[in-house]
Motif scaffolding. Structure first.
Motif, PDB file in Angstrom:
ATOM      1  N   PHE A 138      -7.994   0.810  -6.870  1.00 49.76           N
ATOM      2  CA  PHE A 138      -7.392  -0.067  -5.874  1.00 49.76           C
ATOM      3  C   PHE A 138      -6.024  -0.579  -6.323  1.00 49.76           C
ATOM      4  O   PHE A 138      -5.806  -0.933  -7.454  1.00 49.76           O
ATOM      5  N   GLY A 139      -5.107  -0.682  -5.372  1.00 49.63           N
ATOM      6  CA  GLY A 139      -3.818  -1.285  -5.640  1.00 49.63           C
ATOM      7  C   GLY A 139      -2.668  -0.340  -5.419  1.00 49.63           C
ATOM      8  O   GLY A 139      -1.627  -0.734  -4.947  1.00 49.63           O
ATOM      9  N   MET A 140      -2.850   0.949  -5.750  1.00 46.83           N
ATOM     10  CA  MET A 140      -1.764   1.911  -5.591  1.00 46.83           C
ATOM     11  C   MET A 140      -0.464   1.394  -6.216  1.00 46.83           C
ATOM     12  O   MET A 140       0.590   1.382  -5.607  1.00 46.83           O
ATOM     13  N   GLY A 141      -0.582   0.853  -7.427  1.00 47.68           N
ATOM     14  CA  GLY A 141       0.586   0.297  -8.079  1.00 47.68           C
ATOM     15  C   GLY A 141       0.752  -1.187  -7.864  1.00 47.68           C
ATOM     16  O   GLY A 141       1.614  -1.822  -8.455  1.00 47.68           O
ATOM     17  N   LYS A 142      -0.112  -1.769  -7.000  1.00 50.55           N
ATOM     18  CA  LYS A 142      -0.058  -3.208  -6.752  1.00 50.55           C
ATOM     19  C   LYS A 142      -0.960  -3.913  -7.759  1.00 50.55           C
ATOM     20  O   LYS A 142      -1.443  -3.332  -8.724  1.00 50.55           O
ATOM     21  N   THR A 254      -4.214  -6.137  13.346  1.00 50.39           N
ATOM     22  CA  THR A 254      -3.074  -6.776  12.681  1.00 50.39           C
ATOM     23  C   THR A 254      -2.473  -5.828  11.637  1.00 50.39           C
ATOM     24  O   THR A 254      -1.248  -5.743  11.493  1.00 50.39           O
ATOM     25  N   HIS A 255      -3.322  -5.120  10.924  1.00 54.30           N
ATOM     26  CA  HIS A 255      -2.839  -4.148   9.945  1.00 54.30           C
ATOM     27  C   HIS A 255      -2.088  -3.014  10.625  1.00 54.30           C
ATOM     28  O   HIS A 255      -1.053  -2.561  10.119  1.00 54.30           O
ATOM     29  N   ARG A 256      -2.600  -2.555  11.740  1.00 58.46           N
ATOM     30  CA  ARG A 256      -1.929  -1.471  12.454  1.00 58.46           C
ATOM     31  C   ARG A 256      -0.513  -1.882  12.874  1.00 58.46           C
ATOM     32  O   ARG A 256       0.417  -1.079  12.834  1.00 58.46           O
ATOM     33  N   ASP A 260       2.366   0.541   7.005  1.00 59.99           N
ATOM     34  CA  ASP A 260       3.326   1.424   6.353  1.00 59.99           C
ATOM     35  C   ASP A 260       2.533   2.382   5.466  1.00 59.99           C
ATOM     36  O   ASP A 260       2.019   1.989   4.413  1.00 59.99           O
ATOM     37  N   PRO A 261       2.382   3.658   5.873  1.00 66.10           N
ATOM     38  CA  PRO A 261       1.559   4.591   5.108  1.00 66.10           C
ATOM     39  C   PRO A 261       2.053   4.822   3.689  1.00 66.10           C
ATOM     40  O   PRO A 261       1.295   5.284   2.832  1.00 66.10           O
ATOM     41  N   ASN A 262       3.303   4.519   3.433  1.00 64.67           N
ATOM     42  CA  ASN A 262       3.856   4.704   2.088  1.00 64.67           C
ATOM     43  C   ASN A 262       3.600   3.512   1.176  1.00 64.67           C
ATOM     44  O   ASN A 262       3.911   3.571  -0.013  1.00 64.67           O
ATOM     45  N   CYS A 263       3.034   2.425   1.746  1.00 64.57           N
ATOM     46  CA  CYS A 263       2.826   1.226   0.941  1.00 64.57           C
ATOM     47  C   CYS A 263       1.517   0.544   1.345  1.00 64.57           C
ATOM     48  O   CYS A 263       1.518  -0.528   1.952  1.00 64.57           O
ATOM     49  N   PRO A 264       0.374   1.163   1.017  1.00 60.22           N
ATOM     50  CA  PRO A 264      -0.914   0.570   1.379  1.00 60.22           C
ATOM     51  C   PRO A 264      -1.168  -0.727   0.619  1.00 60.22           C
ATOM     52  O   PRO A 264      -0.983  -0.787  -0.592  1.00 60.22           O
ATOM     53  N   ARG A 265      -1.589  -1.749   1.351  1.00 60.32           N
ATOM     54  CA  ARG A 265      -1.759  -3.075   0.768  1.00 60.32           C
ATOM     55  C   ARG A 265      -3.191  -3.378   0.348  1.00 60.32           C
ATOM     56  O   ARG A 265      -3.419  -4.252  -0.492  1.00 60.32           O
ATOM     57  N   PHE A 267      -7.764  -2.181   1.277  1.00 60.99           N
ATOM     58  CA  PHE A 267      -8.736  -1.160   1.676  1.00 60.99           C
ATOM     59  C   PHE A 267      -8.472  -0.673   3.103  1.00 60.99           C
ATOM     60  O   PHE A 267      -8.546   0.535   3.369  1.00 60.99           O
ATOM     61  N   ILE A 268      -8.184  -1.580   4.018  1.00 57.66           N
ATOM     62  CA  ILE A 268      -7.948  -1.184   5.412  1.00 57.66           C
ATOM     63  C   ILE A 268      -6.759  -0.240   5.506  1.00 57.66           C
ATOM     64  O   ILE A 268      -6.815   0.795   6.185  1.00 57.66           O
ATOM     65  N   ASP A 269      -5.664  -0.566   4.831  1.00 63.39           N
ATOM     66  CA  ASP A 269      -4.485   0.309   4.852  1.00 63.39           C
ATOM     67  C   ASP A 269      -4.806   1.691   4.287  1.00 63.39           C
ATOM     68  O   ASP A 269      -4.350   2.717   4.809  1.00 63.39           O
ATOM     69  N   CYS A 270      -5.608   1.735   3.217  1.00 60.07           N
ATOM     70  CA  CYS A 270      -5.977   3.023   2.627  1.00 60.07           C
ATOM     71  C   CYS A 270      -6.796   3.847   3.618  1.00 60.07           C
ATOM     72  O   CYS A 270      -6.629   5.065   3.727  1.00 60.07           O
ATOM     73  N   PHE A 271      -7.682   3.181   4.349  1.00 56.77           N
ATOM     74  CA  PHE A 271      -8.503   3.883   5.335  1.00 56.77           C
ATOM     75  C   PHE A 271      -7.638   4.372   6.495  1.00 56.77           C
ATOM     76  O   PHE A 271      -7.802   5.505   6.967  1.00 56.77           O
ATOM     77  N   LEU A 272      -6.707   3.534   6.941  1.00 59.92           N
ATOM     78  CA  LEU A 272      -5.805   3.944   8.018  1.00 59.92           C
ATOM     79  C   LEU A 272      -4.962   5.153   7.596  1.00 59.92           C
ATOM     80  O   LEU A 272      -4.709   6.068   8.405  1.00 59.92           O
TER      81      LEU A 272
END
Length: 494
Positions: A138-142, A254-256, A260-265, A267-272
């Motif tokens: 989790f985090g993708m660099g975050k 709200t996430h939609r 930004d697919p290049n910057c997932p924040r 779990f929801i962003d990763c799923f999207l």
């Protein structure tokens, strides 16, 4: 009663008896199932299993029939596995056969047919693989999950300082801190403790827990069709679940809006992102319904289990202040008071680690686990369990297995310490179950419990209204769950 009336009554009685016999369709392979109490038509073994205390009933049946036995919920058999050896043989040695998830009659199909907890087959495989990978990486660099927990527990410390030595019910702040951690992971943000929406959300979860732990829930699992004929508080369950689902749907939207697919924040962003990648794949399970219910699964489980275990842990420390003192001494020696605890500290703190394991074992937050189902006809210990049979893993009997724990019914950190005071693992420590359906959030829960407890005791000493010897640490046992006795807590800065 006149003769025609007697004849009519007799005919009605015969017809009713015939209907019962027709409805009572015993499996042809019943003789090959493990032994168990004789079931009655329609209600099965309802009268042999106390729906107000299933744990006690299962222990009694274990004594009578051994570690593997069969009970009937209505006309359907359920095989119960007791003790470490039987559970391990099933979930680990025959992992694939016991990897199915049994249907949950009390849940609407829009919750049981989607998500990662109650589904089966390819849907479950895809969602579980993705969820595990996302939680682990989790985090993708975050920020890492550990950093999020450390941050949230500091908010808890500040909140507890506001009590200024007064007594309070710890249920609410502990629910807030655990829920905020999972909120941070799946939603990307935390809530202020005074946030009205957050408070309402936690209240909603509490209402759902009460219903799921009620005898009505167990009666519904025994005879779902029969229970539909009677008014029941469970009718509110669908309303509460829909409210929770609506909240999650709004967060997804709200996430939609800011995706930004290049910057997932989170779990929801990763799923999207995964949904976008597999848009053209007809076999993909990355669908809107699965996103909503998977987030609901993670959010609900992440809020309830750790919160309840922490409440129990604090109660146990209030009862045994000498254990609290030993933990604080270890904290002072390894961590000190000038920095926050980290997971790297755990290997240097064997006594604290042992106490946390014993708290989890004693608290026993999931006594009967989530029901499994066998995926094919299964030969097990000389019996044949037909495909589709529900299997119940009696985890309490594992955590209280006398072959693995010297004083299984007592709180004893020595269960996890060797003669030299080093931490000692126990293979029967399976509070999160085992095998292919082991709890998704096990690593997160272990991390939370260590960081919550060490930070709390680093900053505070615990106090209570009662004399220590009078504190009741026996659980309140519901229909299928265990909860700590209510208590008042006081925290004093160290």
């Amino acid at each position: 009663m006149d003769l025609p009336g007697v004849v009519s009554f007799f005919l009605a009685f015969c017809i009713a008896g015939l209907l019962i016999l027709l409805l009572w369709r015993r499996p042809s392979s019943r003789a090959e199932l493990p032994p168990g109490p004789t079931p009655l038509p329609l209600v099965g073994n309802l009268f042999q299993v106390n729906v107000q205390n299933i744990i006690q009933s299962l222990f009694r049946l274990q004594e009578q029939y051994g570690p593997v036995f069969t009970i009937y919920t209505g006309s359907q058999p359920t095989v119960v596995l007791c003790g470490y050896q039987a559970v391990k043989e099933a979930l680990v040695d025959h992992a694939e056969n016991f990897s199915g998830r049994a249907p949950m009659p009390i849940l609407d199909k829009k919750f049981s047919d989607y998500g990662v907890v109650f589904t089966n087959g390819e849907r479950w495989r895809q969602l579980r693989r993705f969820s595990l990978m996302t939680l682990r990486n989790f985090g993708m660099g975050k920020r890492s999950i550990e950093e999020r927990i450390q941050e949230e527990v500091q908010f808890l410390v500040e909140e507890l300082k506001k009590t200024e030595g007064h007594f309070f019910d710890p249920t609410v702040p502990l629910s807030h801190v655990t829920s905020n951690v999972i909120c941070s992971v799946v939603f990307g943000n935390r809530f202020e403790y005074e946030d009205k929406e957050f408070i309402a959300l936690l209240g909603l979860i509490q209402k759902i827990i009460v219903l799921l732990s009620s005898p009505w829930a167990q009666l519904s699992n025994y005879s779902p069709r029969l229970m539909q004929m009677f008014p029941s508080p469970l009718r509110k369950l669908a309303v509460y679940m829909d409210e929770l689902k609506d909240f999650i749907s709004r967060r997804i939207q709200t996430h939609r809006d800011s995706f930004d697919p290049n910057c997932p924040r989170d779990f929801i962003d990763c799923f999207l992102t995964k949904m976008e990648q597999e848009r053209e794949n007809p076999a993909s399970e990355f669908l809107e319904e699965n996103l909503t219910v998977t987030v609901l699964n993670l959010f609900f489980a992440g809020t309830v289990s750790v919160s309840s275990t922490m409440q129990y842990g604090i109660l146990l420390l209030l009862r045994y202040p000498e254990i609290e003192a030993k933990i604080q001494a270890e904290i002072d020696q390894v961590i000190g008071r000038s920095r926050s605890p980290s997971m790297e500290d755990r290997t240097k703190m064997p006594y604290t680690d042992a106490v946390i394991h014993e708290i989890v074992r004693f608290a026993d937050f999931s006594p009967v686990g989530v029901p499994h189902v066998v995926t094919s006809d299964t030969h097990f210990r000389g019996y044949i369990i037909p495909k589709g049979t529900t299997v119940l893993t009696f985890l309490t009997s594992v955590l209280q297995d006398p072959q693995h724990f010297e004083t299984p019914r007592k709180f004893n950190p020595g269960h996890f310490l060797d003669e030299n005071g080093a931490f000692k693992k126990s293979e029967a420590f399976l509070p999160f179950s085992a095998g292919k359906r082991v709890c998704l959030g096990e690593a997160l829960a272990r991390m939370e419990l260590f960081l919550f407890l060490t930070t709390l005791l680093q900053n505070f000493s615990l106090g209570t209204l009662q004399d220590r010897e009078e504190i009741n640490i026996l659980p309140i046992t519901g229909s299928a769950g265990k909860f700590p006795q209510p208590y008042q807590l006081r925290v004093v800065p160290r």
